[in-house]
Design a protein around this motif. Structure first.
Motif, mmCIF file in Angstrom:
data_model
loop_
_atom_site.group_PDB
_atom_site.id
_atom_site.type_symbol
_atom_site.label_atom_id
_atom_site.label_comp_id
_atom_site.label_asym_id
_atom_site.label_seq_id
_atom_site.Cartn_x
_atom_site.Cartn_y
_atom_site.Cartn_z
ATOM 1 N N TRP B 319 0.821 -1.239 0.009
ATOM 2 C CA TRP B 319 -0.079 -0.057 0.011
ATOM 3 C C TRP B 319 0.725 1.103 -0.183
ATOM 4 C CZ3 TRP B 319 -5.154 -0.130 -0.978
ATOM 5 C CH2 TRP B 319 -5.722 -1.153 -0.787
ATOM 6 N N ASN B 320 2.232 1.123 0.149
ATOM 7 C CA ASN B 320 3.003 2.274 0.231
ATOM 8 C C ASN B 320 3.304 2.833 -1.218
ATOM 9 O OD1 ASN B 320 3.575 3.042 3.048
ATOM 10 N ND2 ASN B 320 4.344 0.870 3.052
ATOM 11 N N VAL B 321 2.835 2.062 -2.185
ATOM 12 C CA VAL B 321 3.273 2.181 -3.633
ATOM 13 C C VAL B 321 2.204 3.182 -4.090
ATOM 14 C CG1 VAL B 321 3.021 1.349 -5.889
ATOM 15 C CG2 VAL B 321 4.055 0.134 -4.113
ATOM 16 N N ARG B 322 2.791 4.323 -4.621
ATOM 17 C CA ARG B 322 1.742 5.415 -5.105
ATOM 18 C C ARG B 322 0.700 4.737 -5.968
ATOM 19 N NH1 ARG B 322 5.083 9.751 -8.697
ATOM 20 N NH2 ARG B 322 6.419 8.077 -9.737
ATOM 21 N N LEU B 323 -0.571 5.285 -6.145
ATOM 22 C CA LEU B 323 -1.714 4.683 -7.158
ATOM 23 C C LEU B 323 -1.124 4.315 -8.419
ATOM 24 C CD1 LEU B 323 -4.822 6.515 -6.217
ATOM 25 C CD2 LEU B 323 -4.508 4.113 -5.807
ATOM 26 N N ALA B 324 -0.479 5.159 -9.128
ATOM 27 C CA ALA B 324 -0.270 5.085 -10.477
ATOM 28 C C ALA B 324 0.983 3.968 -10.639
ATOM 29 C CB ALA B 324 0.578 6.404 -11.051
ATOM 30 N N ASP B 325 1.513 3.320 -9.741
ATOM 31 C CA ASP B 325 2.234 2.175 -9.890
ATOM 32 C C ASP B 325 1.788 0.930 -9.116
ATOM 33 O OD1 ASP B 325 4.434 3.724 -11.114
ATOM 34 O OD2 ASP B 325 5.333 4.241 -9.453
ATOM 35 N N ALA B 326 0.461 1.170 -8.404
ATOM 36 C CA ALA B 326 0.106 0.082 -7.742
ATOM 37 C C ALA B 326 0.007 -1.274 -8.329
ATOM 38 C CB ALA B 326 -1.461 0.575 -7.166
ATOM 39 N N MET B 327 -0.536 -1.302 -9.620
ATOM 40 C CA MET B 327 -0.387 -2.695 -10.262
ATOM 41 C C MET B 327 0.937 -3.362 -10.593
ATOM 42 S SD MET B 327 -3.749 -2.832 -12.887
ATOM 43 C CE MET B 327 -3.120 -1.777 -13.950
ATOM 44 N N GLU B 328 1.641 -2.326 -11.061
ATOM 45 C CA GLU B 328 3.112 -2.704 -11.647
ATOM 46 C C GLU B 328 3.751 -3.211 -10.354
ATOM 47 O OE1 GLU B 328 5.314 -3.576 -14.872
ATOM 48 O OE2 GLU B 328 3.481 -2.383 -14.976
ATOM 49 N N LYS B 329 3.981 -2.195 -9.448
ATOM 50 C CA LYS B 329 4.699 -2.380 -8.268
ATOM 51 C C LYS B 329 4.091 -2.945 -7.009
ATOM 52 C CE LYS B 329 8.015 1.232 -9.755
ATOM 53 N NZ LYS B 329 8.580 2.542 -9.400
ATOM 54 N N GLY B 330 2.845 -2.889 -6.908
ATOM 55 C CA GLY B 330 2.256 -2.871 -5.518
ATOM 56 C C GLY B 330 1.541 -4.325 -5.361
ATOM 57 N N ASN B 331 1.439 -5.096 -6.502
ATOM 58 C CA ASN B 331 0.703 -6.421 -6.836
ATOM 59 C C ASN B 331 -0.724 -6.321 -6.640
ATOM 60 O OD1 ASN B 331 0.977 -8.924 -6.944
ATOM 61 N ND2 ASN B 331 0.592 -9.473 -4.688
ATOM 62 N N MET B 332 -1.076 -4.795 -6.723
ATOM 63 C CA MET B 332 -2.694 -4.825 -6.815
ATOM 64 C C MET B 332 -3.406 -5.365 -7.812
ATOM 65 S SD MET B 332 -4.486 -1.028 -6.024
ATOM 66 C CE MET B 332 -5.166 -0.804 -7.666
ATOM 67 N N ASN B 333 -4.311 -6.338 -7.847
ATOM 68 C CA ASN B 333 -5.035 -6.918 -8.828
ATOM 69 C C ASN B 333 -6.468 -6.697 -8.526
ATOM 70 O OD1 ASN B 333 -5.132 -8.631 -6.783
ATOM 71 N ND2 ASN B 333 -5.109 -10.396 -7.961
ATOM 72 N N ALA B 334 -6.909 -5.689 -8.010
ATOM 73 C CA ALA B 334 -8.277 -5.118 -8.247
ATOM 74 C C ALA B 334 -8.462 -3.920 -8.040
ATOM 75 C CB ALA B 334 -8.993 -6.190 -7.047
ATOM 76 N N PRO B 335 -9.322 -3.103 -8.281
ATOM 77 C CA PRO B 335 -9.421 -1.762 -8.157
ATOM 78 C C PRO B 335 -9.824 -1.209 -6.625
ATOM 79 C CG PRO B 335 -11.056 -2.209 -9.309
ATOM 80 C CD PRO B 335 -10.310 -3.458 -9.212
#
Lengths: 569, 569, 569
Positions: B319-335
């Motif tokens: 969650w420390n990743v900024r939004l723009a990088d969330a998918m790429e660097k933050g492993n975020m796979n849902a909005p």
């Protein structure tokens, strides 16, 4: 705000923390922190030993004239099979199917096979790992538990269940389920389901704190009976509820009992067999009871700023830290249920009602006395609590606004009550004079009464009475709880105010309609009487209709003819 | 789907990211990414310095003709003590009890004692640890904050509050509460409660983005006033609401204000004093306002596929990743809420309304114009957003279906409205002609109006009007929000459609009953009149009844006799 | 409790675990654990190869006479654009805009640009990292997945899509979207949206388990049709629902379809493209469908002791452990949805209905047969499940109490039904004879029917029928679900019992009012008829009024005069 009160508050806090530490070191007297009110109520000096305190607490705990047992409605209800787990002291009997003399070690051995969940939980608990705690470095946030073990050992020595110089090896199944320190016991006869007093053998202080709710909660104008409403007398509150005792659907009624167990067991908050302190620190532990239509504290909290921070940042807090250190050492930057409600004058104890003012439900008797010292002192205690994170001025602004908001809700509820009661007194409720059975004993009839949320027959309750019961018991309480837990939607539109407005609108609407209908019936009777001297508006036909038994042929014929005419026309 | 639009979208995204990076490096002009509309509205060139932009934004922000202050209903209401914290610019005054000249270092020193929660939060925040951020390796996902510190320093230099060559040492209490860079100040006179402009001194870009909601949200057919509904004018929306201004229960009304603070403070989403970006990225940060009976976005999200993944897998995201990088660097796979609503054409900003089409409540004026370019361009922006994870075709299928589903809900609502309005125009609502007080000024009477959810007296509102207000303001909106957030139960049965059906059924039922009752009364009058020329249906007795004042003796006698007869018969 | 049943249960569990392990090692026959009922239904020996089993399962899966396709109401409805994603086998067609022959490697390459979310999820999934699994040490809790890969390879070899000696390199886009092992394919013609059978090519056992719900769920007294209600026939249940087929608002109706997809896709629980087992193990994965007004299992669970422990302690569990090992290796000390509902006689499979007794809604046909062996054996299976953590005696006490509580709720619902049906039969519902349109085909009119929650026109449904539909379909089910998931507030006051009481009170109240109104109309007609032979109560005026078309001038004049008189008087 820096003021003398805050300063003295912090001085007091420091003093108490020191006193607390000293208690652990000296081990006697056991419970200097238990409220004076409790020592007084039990007739003990504050120098009482753990055993003296425990014996006095337990004697009262089991006294049927002071809250134990089936209560004054006992003849109206009987326990069902599940009841033995909810009120074990009064109803538990060991199973007769297992006839063995169980040795201490056998419990885990056998139950690892038949009920593995129990033993897994225990194996992961402090009870199953005393030495793991003893071996913690002092820097560990859980190191405070070392002092707790020492305290427990001191208690057991005072009671004679642990010898001088002996240390507690483990807290195993048999200690709680048969007797502390026992080596073996008859499963069929000696097995018991632990109640709060069983936990209290070791945890005398926590038991005393919880029991002290009886003593510190005496209302100045008898708004509630002494000690009510509280966790300590929660089971009493259950069995003394008339509709609970009256309900023939015991399995449904026993649903209420599930939440009224804090008096009878510690398992309500510290679930067996892990008895986790971390669990009890989290808001969800409270939520199991403090949710829903008539006490939505959890929902309110979760949708407050406090709950928002808990939900978004709580994963960075160290939950193993004890409450008193949570901010300093645990990174906690928002309050939890436990933090605010267990705190009183800087100390954290199991007495949760020392700051209560509005308690369970807003009442005129409370609203009219908020300036009485009993209430103002409790409000000052809240200001002190809020001041952990808010200015004195902010705290007062919020608390004063909360009080006014609650009173606004109470006003609308009481106005609606007067409309409803007048309908009842005027005997204008639908079916009121023809088909309104009385509720079963020990419950008594009442307009918009609590019982109408749980029992119905014929035209009791009428639809509008249910609306009103829902209003005063649910919407009004949620309005107050929303205000108290800083959930704006909880006292403006989603719950609270808007729901109160809607209920009041429905009640006034029904009042108008029922009175207009009465007018029409009266006018119709006048006309009929004038026209035909022999008109009998009290014919069996009409009584049958009014009684909900259906239209008899003659009238049905006329009525249907009228409508069929319309359709066919 | 690979199509030219998507390609150009990605090209644009890349270009903008580059532009973004360049902005940080060159530090001038400050805010190339602020929408053109805002520069135009403020009369600035895009080369404006941070100071020029900030000054122009702040001038408008404090302009009472453009949304600041008490608004056009100001004479009808007064702030209460808590109001000073909700709209600090207009209502905050420092406490008069603390009369000291506070030095920079003293703030934390003293408040660590009196309000320790504040200082703990601050100590754990970026504000309290600028150097910790500066020392992050570039590989750290939070390294982007280094550029933010540089940007802030650039802004402060532009404004003259930081000297050239000087770096920001800390962001301490005094910077926000008295003035950036101050060394000391009078607690009694100089203390201020920061508003959004106070944050904007350092965070010019974020402030400008938020303020740009005023400029990018101009409706083609005046469905809403320019800039509405938005966070930027949320307090204006509150004070311009007639029933809010009219309510005498200010403590309840102020509950609405709690959520209308994004205009007046940044604290609504970034809670003081940690001001955590992680917090604001999590859906619960939005939930505090976006929940409940008239905007249940949070509930809908949590019960959608998106929310399911967040709840089951979100603990593995960084969650420390900024939004723009969330998918790429933050492993975020849902909005999350923030991911979809802060994004516009590949960029993430604090303007959340650039894609809004249905806004707060479905209206025929919106439904009838969905093919207007203003609406279709916004839908295309949504397709682009959804395309982060879904095919273009899927996105269109869902969005088109959503629109149709909303229109279906609107249809049923508008049909019910016409039935209700006809009852009102026909003066057939219960008590309408006898006991319908007008709402207090500045509110005006209206059939099924918004005010009826918050105010009632006598037969205003009638029960069925409350049902309708609940229908259009709550069920219809929840139907739309359920569709918009992909919560099937939220627009079929639990909320939405089925509730609309139920409300329409109740309204038609009441229509039938009220008209039948009127027919009966008319027929009764006709018969009475024929029978007795002197029949006075307008007697004081009848008026009293209709007015809800109870049955007078003579009529009550007749009515009760009729019923008593039945019972005794 | 230690009894022979529990012992034999554990022996059986051990045997099955061994059998399970052996299956993996020998790889043939594939599916010794699939229920016998399924082999029998498919006409297969238990020695069937994976291919034989898969072919038989798939043949049935696509058989329109056994649940595939549009169903018996097919002529009444058409799919909408989103439908192709919900029932891909029946409705999916590849997009015609992308005309390329896609190579295996190109999928990720291109979609990393156009739909990056897909590829990110896949890259983090087991599918995208087979070798990472293969390289896990046996001590890793995810090592069981190594055996799953071996099993999949065995299946593919049986089907001829993997050569002997060859290992699976990856599970890429093309394997699922065009065909296992393909190297390239035409995007415009060969692309497919995977259904459950597509997943079943590799995961034969899981597919067979899920499909076995059709075979193990045959009700002894035809309470439901064979295989219903279940995940395996969930789409069939959707399309065979008359009001779903009848609704003209297809976008709203398709909301129901979103949750009826477990038949048509595995994506309902294992969201594409991560297909996470961890996700499906968490209660929120089930919540997306199992929430809300008519099946609030999730809410009930979360507010139970089970859910409390999950919420407060679940962050200390290792969710990567497979269910069978969750307690032993994963530290799980409270059950989840999956743990209790996937377990049957000690095994965990994708057949979730082997212990179902009350299924979706309490019905007299179930209540009256609870002592039939079919029901008692299922209850015994529950006792065994609960015995993981509770004594046999506790489990029986709870389950028996639950049954009785459900029956109590059913009683009150059925009494209310009889009152409502009598009103309908007596044609006394508002507007029943004048303005009650029939629902659209294939739906048929019914008093308080399910369709009335989703469709309304004129006076169909009447307000009280909606109350009753809400009662039997929502409150009664929630009462049962609250009991079944140990949420006390869910079957006493917040949901369940108190809501049933309220609905019954409203229905009796309306019954009394409608019958009194009929009496008044009849009396009025009698008097009018006596007075004036030419009185025509069937005039067009009256018909217009009853039909909701408004008051015609003459009557309105009279009515308004009456009221205006009152006001002016």
């Amino acid at each position: 705000m820096l003021n003398s009160q805050r300063v003295s508050h912090y001085a007091a806090r420091l003093a108490l923390i020191l006193a607390f530490a000293v208690t652990f070191v000296l081990c006697a007297p056991a419970l200097a922190d238990t409220p004076d009110e409790t020592f007084k109520a039990l007739g003990l000096a504050k120098t009482a030993s753990p055993k003296e305190l425990y014996d006095a607490l337990t004697k009262r705990y089991y006294d049927e004239s002071q809250g134990a047992g089936k209560g004054s409605f006992s003849k109206y209800w009987e326990p069902i099979p599940i009841s033995k787990y909810l009120n074990p002291h009064d109803f538990y009997m060991p199973p007769q199917t297992i006839d063995i003399d169980a040795q201490r070690a056998q419990c885990v051995e056998c139950h690892s096979q038949v009920t593995p969940g129990w033993t897994h939980s225990w194996k992961g608990s402090v009870h199953g790992n005393l030495d793991a705690i003893r071996n913690l470095p002092d820097s560990d946030v859980r190191a405070y538990k070392k002092a707790m073990i020492t305290e427990v050992e001191n208690n057991l020595r005072s009671m004679g269940t642990l010898k001088t110089g002996e240390n507690l090896k483990e807290v195993g199944c048999i200690d709680c389920h048969m007797g502390v320190g026992k080596d073996h016991g008859q499963h069929k006869t000696e097995l018991r389901m632990p109640d709060a007093a069983a936990c209290g053998q070791c945890h005398v202080q926590q038991f005393a704190e919880r029991e002290s709710e009886r003593d510190t909660f005496t209302w100045p104008q008898d708004q509630w009976k002494p000690g009510h409403p509280s966790h300590a007398l929660s089971m009493k509150a259950n069995v003394e509820n008339a509709v609970w005792a009256a309900m023939e659907q015991r399995e449904v009624a026993e649903g209420c009992t599930f939440c009224h167990t804090p008096q009878t067991t510690c398992n309500s908050c510290h679930t067996r067999h892990e008895f986790s302190a971390v669990q009890a620190r989290k808001p969800q532990a409270c939520a199991i009871c403090h949710n829903g239509v008539d006490h939505n504290e959890f929902e309110g909290y979760m949708l407050s700023k406090h709950g928002t921070i808990y939900q978004t940042r709580g994963d960075t807090w160290d939950w193993n830290v004890r409450l008193a250190d949570a901010m300093e050492k645990g990174n906690m930057n928002a309050p939890t249920c436990a933090f605010c409600h267990m705190e009183y004058q800087g100390k954290f104890t199991h007495n949760m009602v020392r700051k209560s003012r509005w308690a369970f439900v807003p009442m005129p008797k409370i609203a009219e006395n908020l300036n009485h010292p009993w209430f103002t002192q409790r409000k000052e205690s809240w200001v002190s609590t809020c001041s952990n994170c808010h200015s004195d001025r902010f705290a007062r602004a919020y608390l004063d606004g909360m009080d006014k908001g609650i009173v606004s809700g109470l006003d609308i509820t009481e106005k609606a009550r007067s409309v409803l009661v007048k309908l009842y007194n005027d005997k204008l409720l639908p079916g009121q004079t023809t088909n309104r059975p009385a509720p079963p004993a020990p419950e008594k009839d009442d307009a918009g009464g609590f019982f109408q949320l749980f029992w119905q027959k014929g035209n009791n309750p009428s639809a509008i009475e249910y609306v009103f019961a829902d209003m005063w018991e649910h919407h009004q309480i949620k309005h107050y709880k929303g205000l108290a837990h800083m959930n704006p939607g909880g006292y403006t539109y989603t719950e609270g105010w808007s729901q109160l407005i809607g209920a009041a609108a429905k009640i006034n609407d029904e009042d108008t309609k029922l009175r207009e209908a009465a007018e029409i019936r009266a006018e119709l009777k006048r006309i009929s009487g004038q026209k035909r001297g022999d008109l009998d508006l009290d014919s069996p036909t009409r009584r049958a209709i009014a009684g909900g038994l259906g239209l008899l042929a003659v009238l049905a014929g006329a009525g249907l003819l009228m409508r069929r005419d319309r359709k066919g026309g």
